[in-house]
Design an enzyme around this catalytic site. Structure first.
Site, PDB file in Angstrom:
ATOM      1  N   CYS A 151      -7.990  15.180  -9.433  1.00  9.26           N
ATOM      2  CA  CYS A 151      -8.271  14.746  -8.052  1.00  9.26           C
ATOM      3  C   CYS A 151      -8.110  15.880  -7.041  1.00  9.26           C
ATOM      4  CB  CYS A 151      -7.369  13.583  -7.665  1.00  9.26           C
ATOM      5  SG  CYS A 151      -7.451  12.207  -8.817  1.00  9.26           S
ATOM      6  N   HIS A 292      -7.460  12.642  -0.036  1.00  5.49           N
ATOM      7  CA  HIS A 292      -7.902  12.024  -1.284  1.00  5.49           C
ATOM      8  C   HIS A 292      -7.620  10.522  -1.232  1.00  5.49           C
ATOM      9  CE1 HIS A 292      -8.461  10.931  -5.329  1.00  5.49           C
ATOM     10  NE2 HIS A 292      -7.186  10.947  -5.676  1.00  5.49           N
ATOM     11  N   ASN A 322     -10.990   5.141  -6.245  1.00  7.06           N
ATOM     12  CA  ASN A 322     -10.561   6.534  -6.378  1.00  7.06           C
ATOM     13  C   ASN A 322     -11.649   7.303  -7.138  1.00  7.06           C
ATOM     14  OD1 ASN A 322      -9.398   8.943  -7.172  1.00  7.06           O
ATOM     15  ND2 ASN A 322      -7.433   8.049  -7.748  1.00  7.06           N
TER      16      ASN A 322
HETATM   17  N1  ACO Z   1      -3.724  -6.613 -11.677  1.00  9.91           N
HETATM   18  C1  ACO Z   1      -2.664  -7.416 -11.665  1.00  9.91           C
HETATM   19  N2  ACO Z   1      -1.440  -7.005 -11.998  1.00  9.91           N
HETATM   20  C2  ACO Z   1      -1.300  -5.717 -12.327  1.00  9.91           C
HETATM   21  C3  ACO Z   1      -2.357  -4.814 -12.352  1.00  9.91           C
HETATM   22  C4  ACO Z   1      -3.626  -5.311 -12.006  1.00  9.91           C
HETATM   23  N3  ACO Z   1      -4.714  -4.524 -11.988  1.00  9.91           N
HETATM   24  N4  ACO Z   1      -1.909  -3.603 -12.720  1.00  9.91           N
HETATM   25  C5  ACO Z   1      -0.589  -3.731 -12.913  1.00  9.91           C
HETATM   26  N5  ACO Z   1      -0.213  -5.015 -12.698  1.00  9.91           N
HETATM   27  C6  ACO Z   1       1.100  -5.617 -12.801  1.00  9.91           C
HETATM   28  C7  ACO Z   1       2.015  -4.823 -13.709  1.00  9.91           C
HETATM   29  O1  ACO Z   1       1.820  -5.171 -15.067  1.00  9.91           O
HETATM   30  C8  ACO Z   1       3.369  -5.256 -13.192  1.00  9.91           C
HETATM   31  O2  ACO Z   1       3.659  -6.515 -13.741  1.00  9.91           O
HETATM   32  P1  ACO Z   1       5.143  -6.843 -14.243  1.00  9.91           P
HETATM   33  O3  ACO Z   1       5.988  -6.740 -13.014  1.00  9.91           O
HETATM   34  O4  ACO Z   1       5.001  -8.214 -14.786  1.00  9.91           O
HETATM   35  O5  ACO Z   1       5.466  -5.792 -15.257  1.00  9.91           O
HETATM   36  C9  ACO Z   1       3.140  -5.451 -11.696  1.00  9.91           C
HETATM   37  O6  ACO Z   1       1.716  -5.577 -11.519  1.00  9.91           O
HETATM   38  C10 ACO Z   1       3.599  -4.284 -10.863  1.00  9.91           C
HETATM   39  O7  ACO Z   1       3.130  -3.093 -11.468  1.00  9.91           O
HETATM   40  P2  ACO Z   1       3.468  -1.697 -10.863  1.00  9.91           P
HETATM   41  O8  ACO Z   1       2.934  -0.642 -11.750  1.00  9.91           O
HETATM   42  O9  ACO Z   1       4.908  -1.663 -10.492  1.00  9.91           O
HETATM   43  O10 ACO Z   1       2.611  -1.764  -9.501  1.00  9.91           O
HETATM   44  P3  ACO Z   1       2.556  -0.738  -8.349  1.00  9.91           P
HETATM   45  O11 ACO Z   1       2.948  -1.384  -7.085  1.00  9.91           O
HETATM   46  O12 ACO Z   1       3.225   0.562  -8.706  1.00  9.91           O
HETATM   47  O13 ACO Z   1       1.009  -0.455  -8.265  1.00  9.91           O
HETATM   48  C11 ACO Z   1      -0.537   1.225  -8.907  1.00  9.91           C
HETATM   49  C12 ACO Z   1       0.350   0.104  -9.381  1.00  9.91           C
HETATM   50  C13 ACO Z   1      -1.574   0.654  -7.984  1.00  9.91           C
HETATM   51  C14 ACO Z   1      -1.203   1.821 -10.131  1.00  9.91           C
HETATM   52  C15 ACO Z   1       0.301   2.285  -8.182  1.00  9.91           C
HETATM   53  O14 ACO Z   1       1.426   2.650  -8.940  1.00  9.91           O
HETATM   54  C16 ACO Z   1      -0.493   3.514  -7.861  1.00  9.91           C
HETATM   55  O15 ACO Z   1      -1.425   3.494  -7.088  1.00  9.91           O
HETATM   56  N6  ACO Z   1      -0.112   4.666  -8.415  1.00  9.91           N
HETATM   57  C17 ACO Z   1      -0.834   5.877  -8.181  1.00  9.91           C
HETATM   58  C18 ACO Z   1      -1.886   5.944  -9.228  1.00  9.91           C
HETATM   59  C19 ACO Z   1      -3.085   6.720  -8.807  1.00  9.91           C
HETATM   60  O16 ACO Z   1      -3.503   6.710  -7.684  1.00  9.91           O
HETATM   61  N7  ACO Z   1      -3.669   7.368  -9.792  1.00  9.91           N
HETATM   62  C20 ACO Z   1      -4.897   8.012  -9.584  1.00  9.91           C
HETATM   63  C21 ACO Z   1      -4.914   9.428  -9.961  1.00  9.91           C
HETATM   64  S1  ACO Z   1      -3.774  10.413  -9.135  1.00  9.91           S
HETATM   65  C22 ACO Z   1      -4.150  10.209  -7.584  1.00  9.91           C
HETATM   66  O17 ACO Z   1      -5.293  10.036  -7.303  1.00  9.91           O
HETATM   67  C23 ACO Z   1      -3.080  10.279  -6.577  1.00  9.91           C
END
Ligand code: ACO
Length: 365
Positions: A151, A292, A322
């Site tokens: 990214c 980004h 993204n």
């Molecule tokens: N739909 C429904 N529930 C979901 C989903 C989904 N798509 N994905 C995860 N969950 C659930 C998980 O299983 C978890 O359930 P549990 O509590 O029963 O175990 C719950 O939601 C919470 O999951 P978390 O991972 O704690 O959720 P979080 O608030 O951290 O959000 C996310 C997840 C959106 C991926 C976040 O961590 C994030 O955006 N991280 C950055 C990732 C990113 O942007 N990567 C791209 C490349 S790098 C960059 O561009 C910066």
């Protein structure tokens, strides 16, 4: 067989919360291209973008994985994303964006001295996607290469292109960010497949005309100790393509979302602060933040930490998800297209992705 736990930084995911907190750290001062580059010598001459026609909404994803429109919108800000048509290639999207940027810059392809393509999803492992882009644009024999910074690929490319022009001997560089991640996602993994979209953005950079406008500074960084937080484990020399790799989906994107979230808030903030400090300005002086587009909550946290009001952030994540290295140049082209970015305004860019690699740029438009 390796797993994400092979990597020192890929430890356990902290307890879930609606907004993972990120420990603060002072802005790092060690980086290639760190700091002010002197009087701006290089500016963006033209921008372009390409996004595939096909729209996949959150509701469409509800039919594929156990997710909901409400969860995706609340946790990420994403409502829909674009997905490339079968047969559409990364280099097709990159060339389309590049063509538009060339046209707006008033530069012909054979005037290009270099093509830099930030991508981790090129047409094939070898040769570089940039070689196909060069061929599709008809850009003769200018050096053309890919840059693997996920990214952060566009900001890495901008930094390198700026340095080449500043050093002399290179006049016009086409910097493209392009990603066709829909073919590298596990569409059964709700933790990753809802986040990404396909697209391409491009800029042509060249010498400025001495009016003080242009790229004021760039900062780029990598912390390889976090390599295991976002990666494609299979398909390289470590786990060459095999039936087992494919069966276990090791050739697709794996991510520890909360680790990436925290690293993003921390490092996008510090890189933004480094850009402001290097130029002796504050958040109040910034007219637009073209960041980004990974997650709206990440940007809201950066906004608070760097004291950059949210209304200065250009946001289009709801439309595209993204798009990795493509997201900044797509956003920049849209911002310009909407007539919002005026000559003389100050633009801050920041990005972070796998590596983890991140960076920032400050531009007087
Ligand atoms: N739909 C429904 N529930 C979901 C989903 C989904 N798509 N994905 C995860 N969950 C659930 C998980 O299983 C978890 O359930 P549990 O509590 O029963 O175990 C719950 O939601 C919470 O999951 P978390 O991972 O704690 O959720 P979080 O608030 O951290 O959000 C996310 C997840 C959106 C991926 C976040 O961590 C994030 O955006 N991280 C950055 C990732 C990113 O942007 N990567 C791209 C490349 S790098 C960059 O561009 C910066």
């Amino acid at each position: 067989m390796s797993s994400s736990s092979d990597h020192p930084a890929a430890g356990s995911i902290p307890p879930s919360s609606s907004s993972p907190s990120a420990p603060s750290s002072p802005p790092s001062v060690r980086s290639f291209g760190g700091g002010k580059v002197g009087a701006p010598a290089v500016r963006i001459l033209g921008t372009g973008r390409y996004t595939p026609e096909k729209i996949v909404t959150n509701v469409d994803l509800e039919k594929m994985v156990d997710t909901s429109d409400a969860w995706i919108v609340e946790r990420t800000g994403i409502r829909e994303r674009r997905v490339a048509a079968p047969g559409e290639l990364t280099s097709d999207m990159a060339a389309a964006a590049g063509r538009m940027a060339l046209e707006k810059a008033g530069i012909s392809a054979d005037e290009l001295d270099m093509i830099i393509v930030g991508t981790i999803s090129g047409d094939m492992p070898m040769p570089a996607c940039a070689a196909f882009v060069q061929q599709k644009l008809g850009a003769k024999t200018c050096p053309s290469f890919d840059l693997s910074a996920a990214c952060a690929g566009f900001l890495y490319g901008l930094t390198i292109g700026e340095r080449f022009i500043r050093a002399g001997g290179v006049r016009y560089v086409l910097v493209i960010g392009v990603e066709l991640l829909s073919r590298l996602l596990n569409w059964e993994d709700r933790k990753t497949c809802v986040l990404f979209g396909d697209g391409a953005g491009a800029v042509v950079i060249g010498p400025n005309d001495g009016d003080g406008r242009g790229i004021l500074s760039t900062h780029i960084f990598t912390d390889g100790s976090l390599a295991g937080s976002l990666f494609i484990p299979g398909g390289g020399s470590k786990e060459p393509v095999s039936q087992e790799v494919v069966d276990k989906r090791r050739h697709l994107v794996h991510m520890e979302g909360q680790d990436v979230f925290k690293a993003a808030v921390r490092n996008l903030s510090s890189a933004s602060q480094a850009a402001l400090a290097a130029n002796g300005v504050s958040g109040k002086d910034v007219d637009w933040v073209v960041a980004h587009q990974a997650n709206l909550r990440i940007l809201q946290a950066v906004s608070q930490r760097v004291e950059l009001p949210m209304e200065r952030f250009f946001i289009n994540i709801h439309k595209y998800g993204n798009t990795s290295s493509a997201s900044i140049p797509i956003a920049l082209d849209e911002l310009l297209g909407e007539g919002k970015l005026k000559q003389g305004q100050l633009v801050l860019m920041c990005a972070l992705g796998a590596g983890i690699s991140w960076g920032s740029a400050l531009i007087r438009w």
